[in-house]
Design a protein around this motif. Structure first.
Motif, PDB file in Angstrom:
ATOM      1  N   GLN A 169     -12.797   6.278   1.444  1.00 48.79           N
ATOM      2  CA  GLN A 169     -12.527   5.261   2.569  1.00 48.79           C
ATOM      3  C   GLN A 169     -11.009   5.881   3.640  1.00 48.79           C
ATOM      4  OE1 GLN A 169     -15.206   4.059   4.861  1.00 48.79           O
ATOM      5  NE2 GLN A 169     -16.621   4.813   3.257  1.00 48.79           N
ATOM      6  N   ALA A 170     -10.023   6.282   3.225  1.00 46.35           N
ATOM      7  CA  ALA A 170      -8.949   6.636   2.879  1.00 46.35           C
ATOM      8  C   ALA A 170      -8.929   6.959   4.660  1.00 46.35           C
ATOM      9  CB  ALA A 170      -8.525   7.900   2.142  1.00 46.35           C
ATOM     10  N   THR A 216     -16.361  10.616   0.547  1.00 50.25           N
ATOM     11  CA  THR A 216     -15.396   9.554   0.549  1.00 50.25           C
ATOM     12  C   THR A 216     -15.408   9.056   1.731  1.00 50.25           C
ATOM     13  OG1 THR A 216     -13.962  11.071   1.723  1.00 50.25           O
ATOM     14  CG2 THR A 216     -14.088  11.269  -0.475  1.00 50.25           C
ATOM     15  N   ALA A 263      -7.955   8.446  -1.590  1.00 52.69           N
ATOM     16  CA  ALA A 263      -8.776   7.944  -1.812  1.00 52.69           C
ATOM     17  C   ALA A 263      -9.674   7.214  -0.780  1.00 52.69           C
ATOM     18  CB  ALA A 263      -8.403   6.502  -2.211  1.00 52.69           C
ATOM     19  N   GLU A 286       0.621  -1.154  -0.259  1.00 55.31           N
ATOM     20  CA  GLU A 286      -0.397  -0.265  -0.066  1.00 55.31           C
ATOM     21  C   GLU A 286       0.912   1.376   0.282  1.00 55.31           C
ATOM     22  OE1 GLU A 286      -3.308   1.103  -0.550  1.00 55.31           O
ATOM     23  OE2 GLU A 286      -4.540  -1.356   0.048  1.00 55.31           O
ATOM     24  N   ARG A 330      -4.637   5.268   0.870  1.00 54.57           N
ATOM     25  CA  ARG A 330      -5.634   4.468   1.126  1.00 54.57           C
ATOM     26  C   ARG A 330      -5.070   5.270   2.773  1.00 54.57           C
ATOM     27  NH1 ARG A 330      -5.989  -0.176   1.685  1.00 54.57           N
ATOM     28  NH2 ARG A 330      -7.759  -0.110   3.089  1.00 54.57           N
ATOM     29  N   TYR A 331      -3.805   5.903   2.861  1.00 49.30           N
ATOM     30  CA  TYR A 331      -2.607   6.014   4.219  1.00 49.30           C
ATOM     31  C   TYR A 331      -2.088   7.010   4.164  1.00 49.30           C
ATOM     32  CZ  TYR A 331      -4.487   1.007   5.115  1.00 49.30           C
ATOM     33  OH  TYR A 331      -5.346  -0.114   5.337  1.00 49.30           O
TER      34      TYR A 331
END
Length: 331
Positions: A234-235, A258, A232, A145, A213-214
């Motif tokens: 749901q990050a 989001t 992104a 990731e 995502r993080y």
């Protein structure tokens, strides 16, 4: 004892003064008396002195959240007795670390290896523990990731880059100055972005079209807001500082659409939430990773306690190249 003290919040160079012949306060049960050897000047220390930190001082106050020293006496209790005579790293003592002596709970000190220099031991807690706790314990970034971080040329930022190599995740690293780009690439950064370039969401989308995502941010303000906009759906983003001293600007509709998760991270609070056994395991991991060079801090300069104003000037200088420390006593 000698100590640095401030009686009102303000610009550190102006409000700090050196006191001499101050009596050492008595110990309570479970506490240890530590003769301080060295202590770093962290951004959190400067914010604490100026009244801009989450923890407000009880005045007059001695600054310094961490450092290294030798336990010279204790107030009783099995753990405090075990610490007697040991050289220890200390975090969040009852008295600050910018003094010849400080007092801390025995739970807030950790013995350090004899082979470590005082300078490395003095920086055991704040930066290494913050970097490891954020990426491995809170975010738990999976292999492969992307993680996006601001202030990537800071000591925490460099530690995160080295942790990414160890745990096989990838880093997008935002810096302010062009000369920092090559330094981070040599360190192992997967990509380095210039904050003054095109808008951050565009830079990120080009390098990670599948989304990021993080993230971790310690700047806030316009840069931190751009960082959030680059993530992104749901990050997850951890906010662990506010160097810009300006609020984040986030459109509520962006959060709604989001599902972005924004969470504050404060090391002291996170540590309080862990039980004793988990803390011991955690700090064993920190110690091992320091020994391997992954969580080591670069040391730019060390100043005697009496030259604290020169040290403060150096600590606030851009591109200083590492941590600035105060040498308080000798071994």
């Amino acid at each position: 004892m000698k100590r640095l003290v401030f009686e009102q919040p303000g610009e550190p160079r102006q409000v700090l003064r050196l006191q001499e012949d101050v009596p050492v306060p008595p110990l309570q049960r479970g506490e240890v008396l530590i003769r301080m050897l060295a202590a770093p000047i962290n951004p959190s220390d400067l914010m604490y002195i100026s009244g801009r930190y989450g923890l407000q001082p009880t005045l007059p106050a001695v600054p310094g959240f961490e450092g290294v020293g030798v336990v010279e006496s204790h107030g009783g209790g099995w753990l405090a007795r075990l610490r007697g005579g040991r050289r220890v790293a200390v975090l969040g003592p009852r008295l600050g670390t910018w003094a010849e002596y400080t007092i801390a709970s025995a739970r807030q000190v950790f013995p350090v290896p004899d082979a470590w220099t005082d300078e490395q031991a003095a920086t055991f807690f704040v930066n290494p523990a913050t970097a490891l706790a954020m990426v491995r314990y809170v975010l738990q970034v999976p292999p492969g990731e992307w993680l996006l971080q601001s202030a990537a040329a800071s000591e925490v930022g460099k530690m995160i880059i080295r942790l990414a190599q160890l745990y096989r995740f990838r880093t997008l690293n935002v810096v302010r100055r062009p000369e920092q780009i090559e330094e981070l690439r040599r360190l192992g950064a997967d990509a380095v972005l210039l904050a003054s370039g095109e808008p951050l969401p565009q830079q990120v989308a080009r390098l990670a079209p599948q989304g990021v995502r993080y993230a971790v941010d310690c700047v806030g303000g316009e840069l931190g807001s751009q960082l959030l906009a680059a993530l992104a759906p749901q990050a997850r983003c951890l906010i662990y500082g506010s160097l810009a001293e300006a609020p984040l600007q986030v459109d509520p509709r962006f959060l709604i659409s989001t599902g972005l998760h924004i969470q504050g991270f404060w090391l002291a609070r996170w540590l309080r939430q862990q039980n004793v056994l988990r803390l011991l395991r955690f700090f064993r991991s920190v110690r091992q990773l320091i020994q391997r060079g992954i969580l080591q801090s670069a040391i730019a300069a060390v100043y005697p306690l009496e030259q604290f104003r020169d040290a403060l000037d150096h600590a606030q200088r851009p591109g200083k190249g590492g941590k600035i420390l105060l040498r308080i006593t000798s071994r």
